[in-house]
Design a protein around this motif. Structure first.
Motif, mmCIF file in Angstrom:
data_model
loop_
_atom_site.group_PDB
_atom_site.id
_atom_site.type_symbol
_atom_site.label_atom_id
_atom_site.label_comp_id
_atom_site.label_asym_id
_atom_site.label_seq_id
_atom_site.Cartn_x
_atom_site.Cartn_y
_atom_site.Cartn_z
ATOM 1 N N GLU A 80 69.801 18.747 48.741
ATOM 2 C CA GLU A 80 70.574 18.573 47.502
ATOM 3 C C GLU A 80 70.737 17.085 47.170
ATOM 4 O OE1 GLU A 80 73.369 22.605 47.595
ATOM 5 O OE2 GLU A 80 74.075 20.788 48.605
ATOM 6 N N GLU A 81 71.001 16.267 48.176
ATOM 7 C CA GLU A 81 71.112 14.817 47.957
ATOM 8 C C GLU A 81 69.781 14.234 47.504
ATOM 9 O OE1 GLU A 81 73.817 12.831 47.922
ATOM 10 O OE2 GLU A 81 74.914 14.724 48.137
ATOM 11 N N GLY A 95 61.958 16.218 41.260
ATOM 12 C CA GLY A 95 63.301 16.790 41.415
ATOM 13 C C GLY A 95 63.310 18.278 41.132
ATOM 14 N N ALA A 96 62.599 18.675 40.093
ATOM 15 C CA ALA A 96 62.525 20.094 39.750
ATOM 16 C C ALA A 96 61.824 20.877 40.848
ATOM 17 C CB ALA A 96 61.809 20.271 38.411
ATOM 18 N N THR A 97 60.785 20.278 41.425
ATOM 19 C CA THR A 97 60.058 20.935 42.525
ATOM 20 C C THR A 97 60.980 21.124 43.722
ATOM 21 O OG1 THR A 97 57.972 19.945 41.803
ATOM 22 C CG2 THR A 97 58.068 20.775 44.057
ATOM 23 N N TYR A 98 61.702 20.053 44.080
ATOM 24 C CA TYR A 98 62.632 20.164 45.199
ATOM 25 C C TYR A 98 63.748 21.168 44.905
ATOM 26 C CZ TYR A 98 60.727 16.449 48.131
ATOM 27 O OH TYR A 98 59.926 15.716 48.957
ATOM 28 N N SER A 99 64.195 21.161 43.650
ATOM 29 C CA SER A 99 65.236 22.099 43.244
ATOM 30 C C SER A 99 64.750 23.539 43.395
ATOM 31 C CB SER A 99 65.642 21.818 41.798
ATOM 32 O OG SER A 99 66.708 22.625 41.429
ATOM 33 N N TYR A 100 63.502 23.763 43.008
ATOM 34 C CA TYR A 100 62.906 25.099 43.170
ATOM 35 C C TYR A 100 62.806 25.454 44.656
ATOM 36 C CZ TYR A 100 59.492 28.852 43.252
ATOM 37 O OH TYR A 100 58.866 30.036 43.494
ATOM 38 N N ILE A 101 62.360 24.493 45.458
ATOM 39 C CA ILE A 101 62.244 24.734 46.907
ATOM 40 C C ILE A 101 63.614 25.080 47.492
ATOM 41 C CG2 ILE A 101 61.787 23.613 49.135
ATOM 42 C CD1 ILE A 101 59.552 22.026 47.664
ATOM 43 N N SER A 103 66.250 26.392 45.951
ATOM 44 C CA SER A 103 66.705 27.721 45.524
ATOM 45 C C SER A 103 65.948 28.820 46.270
ATOM 46 C CB SER A 103 66.569 27.893 44.014
ATOM 47 O OG SER A 103 65.212 27.889 43.637
ATOM 48 N N ARG A 104 64.659 28.623 46.517
ATOM 49 C CA ARG A 104 63.872 29.609 47.275
ATOM 50 C C ARG A 104 64.347 29.664 48.734
ATOM 51 N NH1 ARG A 104 61.682 33.696 45.967
ATOM 52 N NH2 ARG A 104 60.053 33.498 47.497
ATOM 53 N N TYR A 105 64.674 28.500 49.292
ATOM 54 C CA TYR A 105 65.148 28.455 50.682
ATOM 55 C C TYR A 105 66.483 29.192 50.809
ATOM 56 C CZ TYR A 105 66.668 26.658 55.207
ATOM 57 O OH TYR A 105 67.096 26.564 56.501
ATOM 58 N N LYS A 106 67.390 28.918 49.863
ATOM 59 C CA LYS A 106 68.683 29.599 49.898
ATOM 60 C C LYS A 106 68.503 31.100 49.729
ATOM 61 C CE LYS A 106 71.694 25.884 48.264
ATOM 62 N NZ LYS A 106 72.570 25.476 47.144
ATOM 63 N N GLU A 107 67.598 31.488 48.855
ATOM 64 C CA GLU A 107 67.328 32.903 48.633
ATOM 65 C C GLU A 107 66.765 33.547 49.922
ATOM 66 O OE1 GLU A 107 64.030 35.173 46.053
ATOM 67 O OE2 GLU A 107 65.288 33.778 44.875
ATOM 68 N N THR A 108 65.887 32.824 50.599
ATOM 69 C CA THR A 108 65.262 33.323 51.824
ATOM 70 C C THR A 108 66.273 33.540 52.936
ATOM 71 O OG1 THR A 108 63.190 32.201 51.276
ATOM 72 C CG2 THR A 108 63.496 32.851 53.566
ATOM 73 N N ILE A 109 67.228 32.613 53.084
ATOM 74 C CA ILE A 109 68.200 32.747 54.171
ATOM 75 C C ILE A 109 69.393 33.592 53.753
ATOM 76 C CG2 ILE A 109 67.516 30.579 55.268
ATOM 77 C CD1 ILE A 109 70.107 29.347 54.152
#
Length: 114
Positions: A80-81, A95-101, A103-109
């Motif tokens: 997030e930082e 930033g958008a790519t990291y933001s997508y990553i 959100s996908r990581y949070k969704e996965t866990i």
């Protein structure tokens, strides 16, 4: 008179022998009881050792899970930082790519995308 004394001595000996046999019998009963109690205590000890081992494994697993959760939280905070820094520096695509990553990581866990 000697026969009477001899007879009395024999009776006393027989009485002492009888008392010793009673003591031996009582000791044998006590030994049997103690052996049974020892057997039961050993069984209880084995059960307690098994229980302790299972509790120790659960504790270790809990510590591992807590460690993993802590690591996930640290990674999310770091990501997030990183995203905030990228957007501050006008690197919107990255930033958008990291933001997508993220959100996908949070969704996965199983976390919520905040």
């Amino acid at each position: 008179m000697d026969k009477l004394k001899s007879h009395n001595r024999n009776q006393r000996r027989m009485y002492r022998i009888h008392k010793q046999e009673e003591k031996i019998h009582n000791l044998e009963l006590l030994i049997g009881s103690l052996e049974q109690e020892n057997k039961e205590l050993k069984k209880q000890l084995e059960e307690l050792q098994t229980l302790y081992n299972n509790m120790f494994k659960c504790h270790c697993n809990r510590v591992q899970v807590e460690t993993l959760l802590s690591q996930q939280k640290e990674f999310i905070k770091w990501l997030e930082e990183m995203i905030k820094d990228l957007f501050r520096n006008e690197a919107y695509e990255v930033g958008a790519t990291y933001s997508y990553i993220l959100s996908r990581y949070k969704e996965t866990i199983g976390g919520k995308d905040e």
